[in-house]
Design an enzyme around this catalytic site. Sequence first.
Site, PDB file in Angstrom:
ATOM      1  N   GLY A   1      32.824   6.309  58.959  1.00  0.00           N
ATOM      2  CA  GLY A   1      33.504   5.280  59.732  1.00  0.00           C
ATOM      3  C   GLY A   1      32.949   5.060  61.124  1.00  0.00           C
TER       4      GLY A   1
ATOM      5  N   GLU B   1      26.841  -6.538  56.031  1.00  0.00           N
ATOM      6  CA  GLU B   1      27.525  -6.616  54.739  1.00  0.00           C
ATOM      7  C   GLU B   1      28.648  -7.629  54.859  1.00  0.00           C
ATOM      8  OE1 GLU B   1      27.402  -2.178  52.682  1.00  0.00           O
ATOM      9  OE2 GLU B   1      29.280  -2.925  53.470  1.00  0.00           O
TER      10      GLU B   1
ATOM     11  N   ILE C   1      34.887  -7.374  53.189  1.00  0.00           N
ATOM     12  CA  ILE C   1      35.849  -7.582  52.102  1.00  0.00           C
ATOM     13  C   ILE C   1      37.240  -7.542  52.727  1.00  0.00           C
ATOM     14  CG2 ILE C   1      36.706  -6.701  49.879  1.00  0.00           C
ATOM     15  CD1 ILE C   1      33.748  -7.540  49.724  1.00  0.00           C
TER      16      ILE C   1
ATOM     17  N   LYS D   1      40.074   8.104  57.812  1.00  0.00           N
ATOM     18  CA  LYS D   1      41.225   8.316  56.941  1.00  0.00           C
ATOM     19  C   LYS D   1      42.339   9.118  57.603  1.00  0.00           C
ATOM     20  CE  LYS D   1      37.777   8.287  53.327  1.00  0.00           C
ATOM     21  NZ  LYS D   1      36.873   9.149  52.542  1.00  0.00           N
TER      22      LYS D   1
ATOM     23  N   GLU E   1      29.385   3.794  49.865  1.00  0.00           N
ATOM     24  CA  GLU E   1      28.440   4.865  50.146  1.00  0.00           C
ATOM     25  C   GLU E   1      28.743   6.057  49.249  1.00  0.00           C
ATOM     26  OE1 GLU E   1      29.791   5.217  54.410  1.00  0.00           O
ATOM     27  OE2 GLU E   1      29.885   7.357  53.952  1.00  0.00           O
TER      28      GLU E   1
ATOM     29  N   ASN F   1      28.999  10.166  49.344  1.00  0.00           N
ATOM     30  CA  ASN F   1      29.065  11.340  50.203  1.00  0.00           C
ATOM     31  C   ASN F   1      28.558  12.534  49.406  1.00  0.00           C
ATOM     32  OD1 ASN F   1      32.059   9.915  51.310  1.00  0.00           O
ATOM     33  ND2 ASN F   1      30.225  10.066  52.525  1.00  0.00           N
TER      34      ASN F   1
ATOM     35  N   ARG G   1      28.596  15.730  49.451  1.00  0.00           N
ATOM     36  CA  ARG G   1      29.208  16.985  49.918  1.00  0.00           C
ATOM     37  C   ARG G   1      30.648  17.025  49.439  1.00  0.00           C
ATOM     38  NH1 ARG G   1      32.675  14.513  53.367  1.00  0.00           N
ATOM     39  NH2 ARG G   1      31.866  12.688  54.441  1.00  0.00           N
TER      40      ARG G   1
ATOM     41  N   VAL H   1      36.820  15.976  52.835  1.00  0.00           N
ATOM     42  CA  VAL H   1      38.020  16.499  53.507  1.00  0.00           C
ATOM     43  C   VAL H   1      39.203  16.479  52.536  1.00  0.00           C
ATOM     44  CG1 VAL H   1      39.646  16.115  55.405  1.00  0.00           C
ATOM     45  CG2 VAL H   1      37.205  15.669  55.754  1.00  0.00           C
TER      46      VAL H   1
ATOM     47  N   ARG I   1      46.507  14.041  57.185  1.00  0.00           N
ATOM     48  CA  ARG I   1      45.633  14.693  58.159  1.00  0.00           C
ATOM     49  C   ARG I   1      46.354  14.732  59.495  1.00  0.00           C
ATOM     50  NH1 ARG I   1      39.445  12.572  57.396  1.00  0.00           N
ATOM     51  NH2 ARG I   1      39.433  12.409  55.122  1.00  0.00           N
TER      52      ARG I   1
END
Lengths: 70, 446
Positions: free
Chosen positions: B163, B198, B201, B235, B286, B288, B290, B293, B336
Site C-alpha cells: 500500500g 493502472e 477500479i 489493511k 500483486e 506476495n 511470503r 500478516v 489489527r
Amino acid sequence: MKEITASMAGTVLNVLANSGDEVSEGQAVIMLESMKMEIPVEAESAGKISEVKVNIGDFVNEGDVLITFE
Amino acid sequence: MRKILIANRGEIASRIIKTCRQMGIKTAAVYSDADASMPFVKQADESFRIGEAPVNKSYLNMDAIVEIAKKVKADAIHPGYGLLSENAMFAKKIIDNNLQFIGPNPEVIEKMGDKITSRMVMKEAGVPVVPGTSGVKEIDEAKISAKDIGYPVMLKASGGGGGIGMVRCDDEQALIQHFSSTKNRAKAYFGSEEVFLEKCIENGRHIEVQIFGDLHGNTVHLFERNCSVQRRNQKVIEEARSPQLSAQTRERMYKAALDAANAVGYVNAGTVEFIVDENENFYFLEMNTRLQVEHPITEAITGLDLVKWQILIAGGEKLPLMQEEIVANGHALEFRVYAEDPKTFYPSPGKITTLKWGEDHLVRIDAGYEEGTQVTPFYDPMIAKCIVSGENRNECIERAIEFFKETRLEGIKNNIPLFNDILRHPDFQTGDYNTNFISQLLSIKK
C-alpha cells in the site's frame, strides 16, 4: 515562533523549505516518516527561516530542532 | 531442520517461535536496541543484538543476520513478513551461505517484486490484470497513457507494495501534481523511481487467495480472504472467507491464483491479491511471496498451521495435504490493533500502561507487545492481531463486539474505538463493503 521541533522520532523524508524562505502559517516545511507513515511538519505561524537544521535521510528524535526562525 | 533463525521482530517472530517449539526446532532471534525487552527476545532459545533501532542499522542488515545464523549453526532463516522477506538479494545470500531460506526462490521473489514484470507474467499466463501501462518515464507520456486508460487512474511505484507508493489521480491536473513526487517517493522507499499507471477500479474489494507450492511441482490454494477494510491503503480488518462473493467467482479466483503460482513454478507460501469490481470481475494486483500478516484467519478456517507447512516445504517435503483434503469450516475475522489515533491514523508511540484482553478463549491473540512494554517510533504501528473465529460470520461479529468491550488498552492511542464503529455498521454486518469503507465511515462522522 523561534523554532520547529520534531513531534515524533522519525526519518526526514523531504525538506520543503530553505534558509531565508518566508513561510506562512500552516505551511508544510518538512516531511517526516515514522512508523511507515508520512507526517508533514507545519509552521505554527508565519516567519522567515534562519536555518534548516536537518537533511534528507537524517534520523531525528522527538524534540529535536528541525528549523530555526529569525 | 534443527534450528531456525528468525530475521524479524514483534508478533511474527513470536508466532514463528511457537510453531518451531511444537516441531521441536530450536530458534534464534535477532533484535535491535529498541527491542531488547520485547517478548520475542525472551521467547527464542537464543537472542542476539543486531544493531541500533533504525531498521537499516539492524533488521535490514543482511550480512550481520547471515553471520549470526552461521555462527549459531542455524539450518534455515525465516524472514517473516515485511523487512527482508521479499528481498531477493537476501534470499540469495542465505542460499549462497548454504543455509535454507524459508520462502520461494530468489528469481521468483525478484520477478513478483517488480510490479510491471509481474503484470506481464500474469497476462501471459492468462490471469486477468488491471488495464494499465508498463513503466512511464515522462509526464507527457503519462498524460497520454492516462487518457487512453480513462480517469481515475492509480499511479504506482513499480517496486512498491504493502500500500505504499501509490496514489489515485482523478484527472490530468492530479496526475501532474503527483507525478514527480511519486517518482521521488518510489526512489526513496524502493530504490527505483520507475512508476506505472493502472485503471482505478471504483468501489473495488481487495480479495486475495492463499496458495502453497512444494518442490515437487504441486500447488494448492487455501481459500480466500477479504481485506477491504483499509486505511491509507493498508489493511485493518480481514476475514475468511469473503462475504458476498458468488461460488462461481470464488472458484474462478482459485483457479486464477493457481495459474499464477504455476506460471512461475511457485514454492512455499504465497498470496495472490486481486481487486474485484462491483460486477465480480477480478484483476491481479500483486503476488506476495511470503507469509501474510493475516494468515491466522486462514489457519482458523482450515485448522492448519501455515508456518509448519512453510518449514516442511523448505525442508523438501511434499505438501501435507492434497487440494480435496483441504476444507474450510466456519468463519474468522482478524483485527489489527495499531498504536495510532483512530481518526487521523497518526502513529502514537508510547508505553503500554494497561493491557487486558477480553475473556474469550476462542479469540486468538498474536501480540508483539505486552503490558509495560514500549511502542517505539521505529517500526510498523501494529501491536497485536486478534483473531475471532466462530461457526458463522454473525457469531464472529457478536463475539468480537463483546471481546473489545472487555479489552482495556491504555497508555497509547489505538484503533479499538474504530473497530467498535465498524462492527456495529450495517454495511459491515451485511458484508456489503469495499476499500472505501473506512474513509466513508469517517467522513460521515465528521
